[in-house]
Enzyme design. Structure first.
Site, PDB file in Angstrom:
ATOM      1  N   ASN A 185       0.834  -1.209   0.000  1.00  0.00           N
ATOM      2  CA  ASN A 185       0.000   0.000   0.000  1.00  0.00           C
ATOM      3  C   ASN A 185       0.864   1.252   0.000  1.00  0.00           C
ATOM      4  O   ASN A 185       1.964   1.270   0.543  1.00  0.00           O
ATOM      5  CB  ASN A 185      -0.925  -0.002   1.223  1.00  0.00           C
ATOM      6  CG  ASN A 185      -1.860  -1.196   1.221  1.00  0.00           C
ATOM      7  OD1 ASN A 185      -2.014  -1.838   0.185  1.00  0.00           O
ATOM      8  ND2 ASN A 185      -2.461  -1.492   2.360  1.00  0.00           N
ATOM      9  N   ALA A 243     -10.376  -7.728   7.760  1.00  0.00           N
ATOM     10  CA  ALA A 243      -9.134  -7.595   8.527  1.00  0.00           C
ATOM     11  C   ALA A 243      -9.370  -6.827   9.831  1.00  0.00           C
ATOM     12  O   ALA A 243      -8.792  -7.145  10.863  1.00  0.00           O
ATOM     13  CB  ALA A 243      -8.083  -6.886   7.677  1.00  0.00           C
ATOM     14  N   GLY A 301      -5.169  -9.157   3.269  1.00  0.00           N
ATOM     15  CA  GLY A 301      -5.860  -8.295   2.310  1.00  0.00           C
ATOM     16  C   GLY A 301      -5.157  -8.051   0.991  1.00  0.00           C
ATOM     17  O   GLY A 301      -5.157  -6.927   0.497  1.00  0.00           O
ATOM     18  N   THR A 302      -4.590  -9.112   0.431  1.00  0.00           N
ATOM     19  CA  THR A 302      -4.027  -8.944  -0.917  1.00  0.00           C
ATOM     20  C   THR A 302      -4.515 -10.070  -1.814  1.00  0.00           C
ATOM     21  O   THR A 302      -4.675 -11.199  -1.366  1.00  0.00           O
ATOM     22  CB  THR A 302      -2.472  -8.865  -0.904  1.00  0.00           C
ATOM     23  OG1 THR A 302      -1.996  -8.827  -2.251  1.00  0.00           O
ATOM     24  CG2 THR A 302      -1.828 -10.021  -0.170  1.00  0.00           C
ATOM     25  N   CYS A 309      12.242  13.776  -8.208  1.00  0.00           N
ATOM     26  CA  CYS A 309      12.605  14.534  -9.403  1.00  0.00           C
ATOM     27  C   CYS A 309      13.196  13.588 -10.439  1.00  0.00           C
ATOM     28  O   CYS A 309      14.105  12.808 -10.142  1.00  0.00           O
ATOM     29  CB  CYS A 309      13.610  15.626  -9.058  1.00  0.00           C
ATOM     30  SG  CYS A 309      14.129  16.530 -10.531  1.00  0.00           S
ATOM     31  N   ASP A 325      -0.629   4.257   0.955  1.00  0.00           N
ATOM     32  CA  ASP A 325      -1.465   5.241   1.649  1.00  0.00           C
ATOM     33  C   ASP A 325      -0.883   5.769   2.957  1.00  0.00           C
ATOM     34  O   ASP A 325      -1.412   6.731   3.531  1.00  0.00           O
ATOM     35  CB  ASP A 325      -2.879   4.663   1.888  1.00  0.00           C
ATOM     36  CG  ASP A 325      -2.860   3.324   2.640  1.00  0.00           C
ATOM     37  OD1 ASP A 325      -1.982   3.121   3.506  1.00  0.00           O
ATOM     38  OD2 ASP A 325      -3.732   2.472   2.357  1.00  0.00           O
ATOM     39  N   ASN A 338      -8.265 -12.770   4.708  1.00  0.00           N
ATOM     40  CA  ASN A 338      -8.850 -12.167   3.505  1.00  0.00           C
ATOM     41  C   ASN A 338     -10.368 -12.334   3.528  1.00  0.00           C
ATOM     42  O   ASN A 338     -10.879 -13.311   4.060  1.00  0.00           O
ATOM     43  CB  ASN A 338      -8.275 -12.821   2.234  1.00  0.00           C
ATOM     44  CG  ASN A 338      -8.446 -11.946   1.011  1.00  0.00           C
ATOM     45  OD1 ASN A 338      -9.563 -11.614   0.611  1.00  0.00           O
ATOM     46  ND2 ASN A 338      -7.337 -11.545   0.411  1.00  0.00           N
ATOM     47  N   HIS A 342       5.983  -0.585  -2.693  1.00  0.00           N
ATOM     48  CA  HIS A 342       5.471   0.040  -3.913  1.00  0.00           C
ATOM     49  C   HIS A 342       5.511   1.568  -3.852  1.00  0.00           C
ATOM     50  O   HIS A 342       4.843   2.236  -4.641  1.00  0.00           O
ATOM     51  CB  HIS A 342       4.031  -0.435  -4.197  1.00  0.00           C
ATOM     52  CG  HIS A 342       3.961  -1.851  -4.693  1.00  0.00           C
ATOM     53  ND1 HIS A 342       2.783  -2.555  -4.792  1.00  0.00           N
ATOM     54  CD2 HIS A 342       4.935  -2.689  -5.143  1.00  0.00           C
ATOM     55  CE1 HIS A 342       3.036  -3.779  -5.267  1.00  0.00           C
ATOM     56  NE2 HIS A 342       4.327  -3.877  -5.478  1.00  0.00           N
TER      57      HIS A 342
HETATM   58  P1  OAD Z   1      -6.293  -6.032  -4.732  1.00  0.00           P
HETATM   59  O1  OAD Z   1      -7.351  -5.044  -4.988  1.00  0.00           O
HETATM   60  O2  OAD Z   1      -5.761  -6.815  -5.881  1.00  0.00           O
HETATM   61  O3  OAD Z   1      -6.804  -7.092  -3.656  1.00  0.00           O
HETATM   62  C1  OAD Z   1      -7.453  -6.704  -2.476  1.00  0.00           C
HETATM   63  C2  OAD Z   1      -7.697  -7.950  -1.653  1.00  0.00           C
HETATM   64  O4  OAD Z   1      -8.201  -7.556  -0.394  1.00  0.00           O
HETATM   65  C3  OAD Z   1      -8.703  -8.932  -2.255  1.00  0.00           C
HETATM   66  O5  OAD Z   1      -8.145 -10.237  -2.177  1.00  0.00           O
HETATM   67  C4  OAD Z   1      -9.938  -8.793  -1.363  1.00  0.00           C
HETATM   68  O6  OAD Z   1     -10.627 -10.031  -1.212  1.00  0.00           O
HETATM   69  C5  OAD Z   1      -9.293  -8.380  -0.045  1.00  0.00           C
HETATM   70  N1  OAD Z   1     -10.160  -7.570   0.842  1.00  0.00           N
HETATM   71  C6  OAD Z   1     -11.058  -6.598   0.517  1.00  0.00           C
HETATM   72  N2  OAD Z   1     -11.591  -6.041   1.611  1.00  0.00           N
HETATM   73  C7  OAD Z   1     -11.029  -6.671   2.682  1.00  0.00           C
HETATM   74  C8  OAD Z   1     -11.157  -6.550   4.097  1.00  0.00           C
HETATM   75  N3  OAD Z   1     -11.978  -5.649   4.653  1.00  0.00           N
HETATM   76  N4  OAD Z   1     -10.418  -7.369   4.888  1.00  0.00           N
HETATM   77  C9  OAD Z   1      -9.594  -8.305   4.338  1.00  0.00           C
HETATM   78  N5  OAD Z   1      -9.416  -8.457   3.018  1.00  0.00           N
HETATM   79  C10 OAD Z   1     -10.119  -7.659   2.193  1.00  0.00           C
HETATM   80  O7  OAD Z   1      -5.093  -5.258  -3.967  1.00  0.00           O
HETATM   81  P2  OAD Z   1      -3.581  -5.698  -3.780  1.00  0.00           P
HETATM   82  O8  OAD Z   1      -3.457  -7.180  -3.645  1.00  0.00           O
HETATM   83  O9  OAD Z   1      -3.026  -4.871  -2.695  1.00  0.00           O
HETATM   84  O10 OAD Z   1       0.396  -2.010  -7.173  1.00  0.00           O
HETATM   85  O11 OAD Z   1      -2.943  -5.248  -5.147  1.00  0.00           O
HETATM   86  C11 OAD Z   1      -1.566  -5.429  -5.344  1.00  0.00           C
HETATM   87  C12 OAD Z   1      -0.980  -4.317  -6.186  1.00  0.00           C
HETATM   88  O12 OAD Z   1      -1.739  -4.199  -7.390  1.00  0.00           O
HETATM   89  C13 OAD Z   1      -1.089  -2.947  -5.576  1.00  0.00           C
HETATM   90  O13 OAD Z   1      -0.065  -2.663  -4.649  1.00  0.00           O
HETATM   91  C14 OAD Z   1      -0.974  -2.051  -6.771  1.00  0.00           C
HETATM   92  C15 OAD Z   1      -1.819  -2.802  -7.777  1.00  0.00           C
HETATM   93  O14 OAD Z   1      -1.393  -2.736  -9.040  1.00  0.00           O
HETATM   94  C16 OAD Z   1       0.886  -0.873  -7.705  1.00  0.00           C
HETATM   95  O15 OAD Z   1       0.227   0.129  -7.863  1.00  0.00           O
HETATM   96  C17 OAD Z   1       2.324  -0.968  -8.064  1.00  0.00           C
END
Ligand code: OAD
Length: 237
Positions: free
Chosen positions: A95, A223, A179-180, A120, A97, A205, A112
């Site tokens: 993340n 989470a 949460g990924t 710059c 954020d 998740n 990331h």
């Molecule tokens: P995703 O949007 O791909 O996945 C989010 C995950 O969180 C999913 O598996 C959902 O089921 C889960 N989820 C949603 N709400 C939740 C909750 N309240 N509690 C637990 N789990 C929950 O996001 P990322 O896996 O973070 O990279 O995405 C990976 C990367 O893809 C990001 O860092 C970004 C993007 O491209 C860059 O920008 C370089």
């Protein structure tokens, strides 16, 4: 159930799901960030080359949303875990954020990048967004007037601090993934590495993982509800 005690070397990997309960959009859930925006238009070096103003608009907007957000009980549970485990705790996040730091975590690797900083493209100096004039559609470096870019690792670029991450993966006892979606590499492969090298693996998740799972323990749900319970149960011994 996998147990964690003060001697356990615990490594955590988080993704957008942990910030969902802070009202920040994930990437791939319905209504997610990529749904109304093509990834190639905003998250690649080529996109920045062809339309830097569009890319800046996207990230300025996300920065404003992140600034307005607060850590939720999931983030706070991980901060409590760091207080308890000290140097045995490390956190890798995909993340950008800044909510883990806002929650009080200090042992954080933002692999990331981060929304709060920019870079710059000419002199490579890093600035906080507050330090630069964001009014122009294409902000300029206060030092050399070069083009600034968001401090985000885009598709096709190398994530930050990979050597440290590799050392942590090799030396953890428990690897907790929160949460990924596990589709973006190299982060998606960390669980395989950690497990292969002997760590116990846990996932939290909202949805079950698709395909073969490399997790020894899985907790389905939010989470912000699961992590506080999990951490309290570990701390109770
Ligand atoms: P995703 O949007 O791909 O996945 C989010 C995950 O969180 C999913 O598996 C959902 O089921 C889960 N989820 C949603 N709400 C939740 C909750 N309240 N509690 C637990 N789990 C929950 O996001 P990322 O896996 O973070 O990279 O995405 C990976 C990367 O893809 C990001 O860092 C970004 C993007 O491209 C860059 O920008 C370089």
């Amino acid at each position: 159930m996998i147990r964690v005690c003060p001697q356990t070397r615990l490594l955590v990997l988080t993704g957008a799901g942990i910030s969902a309960e802070s009202n920040l959009k994930t990437f791939r859930d319905s209504g997610g960030l990529w749904e109304n925006q093509r990834v190639e238009d905003v998250a690649t070096p080529q996109a920045f080359e062809s339309d830097p103003e569009l890319v800046w608009r996207f990230y300025k907007d996300r920065w404003l949303q992140a600034q307005a957000a607060s850590p939720n009980p999931g983030h706070l549970a991980l901060a409590k875990l760091e207080d308890w485990l000290g140097n045995n705790f490390s956190l890798i996040t995909q993340n950008v954020d800044g909510l883990h730091s806002a929650a009080g975590n200090t042992r954080v690797i933002e692999m990331h990048g981060a929304l709060r900083t920019c870079l710059c493209t000419r002199c490579e100096t890093r600035f906080y967004l507050e330090e630069v004039d964001l009014d122009p559609a294409l902000p300029r470096c206060p030092k050399c007037q070069g083009e600034l870019r968001p401090d985000i690792v885009w598709f096709g670029e190398l994530p930050y601090r990979m050597q440290e991450i590799d050392d942590l993966l090799q030396n953890c006892d428990v690897f907790l993934v929160v949460g990924t979606s596990g589709v973006v590499y190299p982060a998606a492969g960390f669980v395989m590495t950690a497990r292969y090298l002997g760590a116990k693996t846990i996932a939290v998740n909202l949805q079950p993982t698709k395909g073969p799972s490399f997790f020894d323990e899985f907790h389905q749900g939010r989470a912000g509800e699961i992590l506080p319970r999990l951490v309290d149960s570990w701390m109770a011994g």
